[in-house]
Motif scaffolding. Structure first.
Motif, short mmCIF file in Angstrom:
data_model
loop_
_atom_site.label_atom_id
_atom_site.label_comp_id
_atom_site.label_asym_id
_atom_site.label_seq_id
_atom_site.Cartn_x
_atom_site.Cartn_y
_atom_site.Cartn_z
N ARG A 180 0.91 -1.33 -0.22
CA ARG A 180 0.11 0.22 -0.06
C ARG A 180 0.99 1.29 -0.19
NH1 ARG A 180 -4.90 -1.37 4.37
NH2 ARG A 180 -5.16 -3.45 3.46
N ARG A 181 0.62 2.10 -0.68
CA ARG A 181 1.14 3.51 -0.66
C ARG A 181 0.46 4.00 0.36
NH1 ARG A 181 1.15 3.98 -6.80
NH2 ARG A 181 3.46 4.22 -7.12
N ASP A 182 1.26 4.72 1.49
CA ASP A 182 1.03 5.04 2.74
C ASP A 182 1.96 5.99 3.20
OD1 ASP A 182 -0.49 5.28 5.05
OD2 ASP A 182 -0.77 3.24 5.18
N THR A 183 1.57 6.54 4.48
CA THR A 183 2.80 7.46 5.02
C THR A 183 3.71 6.73 5.60
OG1 THR A 183 1.11 7.20 7.10
CG2 THR A 183 1.07 9.27 5.62
N VAL A 184 4.94 7.17 6.06
CA VAL A 184 6.13 6.48 6.66
C VAL A 184 6.38 6.88 7.99
CG1 VAL A 184 8.64 6.33 6.58
CG2 VAL A 184 7.11 6.53 4.32
N GLU A 228 12.99 7.04 9.10
CA GLU A 228 12.05 6.43 10.31
C GLU A 228 10.67 7.20 10.22
OE1 GLU A 228 13.69 5.97 14.36
OE2 GLU A 228 12.49 7.77 14.83
N ASP A 229 10.83 8.29 9.93
CA ASP A 229 9.34 9.26 9.87
C ASP A 229 9.20 10.23 8.95
OD1 ASP A 229 6.80 9.55 12.05
OD2 ASP A 229 7.46 11.30 11.55
N VAL A 230 8.35 10.26 8.41
CA VAL A 230 7.78 11.81 7.66
C VAL A 230 6.72 12.31 7.87
CG1 VAL A 230 7.57 12.76 5.49
CG2 VAL A 230 8.98 10.62 5.57
N ARG A 231 6.46 13.55 8.39
CA ARG A 231 5.52 14.17 8.52
C ARG A 231 5.02 15.53 8.28
NH1 ARG A 231 4.35 12.79 14.76
NH2 ARG A 231 5.49 10.79 14.06
N LYS A 232 4.00 15.75 7.96
CA LYS A 232 3.55 17.09 7.42
C LYS A 232 3.28 18.03 8.78
CE LYS A 232 0.32 18.00 4.26
NZ LYS A 232 -1.06 18.31 3.84
N ILE A 233 4.38 19.23 8.78
CA ILE A 233 4.57 19.96 9.98
C ILE A 233 3.90 21.27 9.67
CG2 ILE A 233 6.29 18.63 11.31
CD1 ILE A 233 7.97 21.13 10.25
N ILE A 239 8.72 -0.82 12.74
CA ILE A 239 8.33 -1.94 11.80
C ILE A 239 9.40 -2.26 10.86
CG2 ILE A 239 7.67 -0.30 10.23
CD1 ILE A 239 5.05 -2.36 9.71
N ARG A 240 10.45 -1.23 10.83
CA ARG A 240 11.66 -1.53 9.97
C ARG A 240 12.49 -2.84 10.26
NH1 ARG A 240 14.80 3.89 10.00
NH2 ARG A 240 14.18 3.84 12.15
N LEU A 241 12.20 -3.10 11.78
CA LEU A 241 13.18 -4.04 12.31
C LEU A 241 12.86 -5.41 11.61
CD1 LEU A 241 13.03 -3.08 15.99
CD2 LEU A 241 14.92 -3.42 14.65
#
Ligand code: PHE
Length: 378
Positions: free
Chosen positions: A139-143, A324-329, A260-262
């Protein structure tokens, strides 16, 4: 040990060859090579990996409960038709799961399966009456720490003949899945049912377990809709239930895995902890390496739209598991132009990331965003 009946063969001629590494047709955003590469890994078949272990444990549960009734499928290739993935399951035409920003299209009518339920109708058509089907889904999703574009699901179906009422089907479904929860989490686990909503089941339910002080959803299920059974060629006096669960989510809750990368790492500090195949292992996190953050800000061109998932995918494409993480700030509008700012957290899984490396990723991400999306990087 209970013998597991396993059927390992290919779903259809279209999907029977090795996964092609070719671009899709025009108009469809292409599937990144990194995603194609992941189609080879099949972590659910790896007995060293907690996902593989959990999957075996669940298969064993179903084999033991109804000896020989459930057939196990775990090796069906991930390219499926939109018909079996959506149409046959009564997924509405405007449902978000059909959009190219959520699902990886191989061609107009073929996708990398976004759920294992895609195999229910084809397997019912082949005459199977009770089965468990496990595999990798896309699934294309957020990271972030709990989302990864590839994960693993197990779906199950059980059909019943004319003598079985609608209530009996639901009773069997609930008993079976409550029992599964007790097998995985322990006899004393608190469980509750909440209303769910899936296009292919009615009623739809979700099972939650009370775990470490919180209610956590662990699976979705329900009675298969008559329309789905019709599409499967099942006579009108039969009924059936279906469920689907995410292996990563379950393993993260059960073992206390926070990233989840583990699951994708070959780090022996991770794998070693699951060597014994014991369900009651608590993961002991090893010390994390330092994180580095970088921001990317851009104006979206007038009239254009940029889906959040596209940004996440581009970042992942460049820096892979170092993200590890991407977010719109931040998001604001000026003179009818929209500005977005994303914060990217880089953290290498097994060493300290050098500042220059983070900077190189950051520059490359900005270049790709500017080159591939209708935006002006600021
Ligand atoms: N396919 C659903 C999902 O991916 C789960 C599900 C399967 C729900 C079968 C009901 C029945 O979330």
């Amino acid at each position: 040990m209970i013998a597991i009946r396993r059927v390992s063969r290919l779903l259809s001629s279209a999907a029977s060859t090795a996964v092609p590494s070719r671009p899709p047709g025009p108009c469809l955003p292409s599937i990144p090579q990194a995603i194609w590469d992941k189609t080879e890994t099949r972590l659910h078949l790896n007995r060293q990996n907690p996902l593989g272990q959990l999957k075996l444990r669940i298969e064993r549960f179903f084999s033991g409960r109804h000896r020989d009734e459930f057939v196990m499928f775990d090796n069906i290739p991930p390219i499926v038709s939109t018909k079996s993935c959506f149409d046959d399951l009564l997924v509405p035409h405007d449902h978000v799961s059909r959009s190219t920003s959520d699902t990886y299209y191989v061609q107009k009518d073929q996708v990398l399966r976004p759920h294992m339920t895609a195999h229910d109708v084809p397997l019912l058509k082949e005459g199977h009456r009770a089965f468990i089907v496990s595999g990798d889904v896309y699934r294309r999703d957020t990271v972030d720490k709990t989302h990864y574009p590839v994960f693993h699901q197990m779906d199950g179906v059980r059909l019943f003949g004319p003598s079985v009422s609608n209530e009996d089907v639901l009773t069997d479904l609930k008993e079976t899945l409550e029992n599964l929860a007790q097998t995985l989490f322990g006899k004393e686990i608190g469980v509750r049912w909440v209303e769910g909503s899936f296009p292919f089941t009615d009623p739809s339910l979700e099972l939650e377990v009370y775990w470490e002080g919180r209610w956590l959803e662990i699976l979705g299920c329900g009675e298969l809709r008559r329309g789905v059974l019709d599409n499967s060629g099942i006579s009108s006096d039969h009924r059936g239930w279906a469920f689907g669960l995410g292996l990563e989510r379950l393993a993260m809750v059960l073992y206390g895995i926070s990233d989840i990368r583990l699951f994708w790492s070959n780090d022996s500090r991770f794998l070693r902890q699951f060597q014994a195949g014991d369900l009651h292992v608590k993961f002991r996190p090893f010390s994390e390496y330092p994180a580095t953050q970088r921001d990317v800000a851009f104006w979206i061109n007038k009239g254009a739209t940029v889906h959040e998932n596209e940004i996440h995918e581009l970042v992942k494409l460049v820096a892979d598991d170092t993200v590890e993480d991407v977010r719109k700030i931040d998001e604001f509008e000026r003179d009818s132009l929209v500005s977005n700012c994303y914060r990217i957290t880089f953290r290498h899984m097994s060493r300290t990331l050098r500042k220059e490396e983070a900077t190189a990723y950051h520059e490359e991400i900005k270049r790709k965003i500017a080159a591939l999306l209708p935006v002006e990087v600021r």
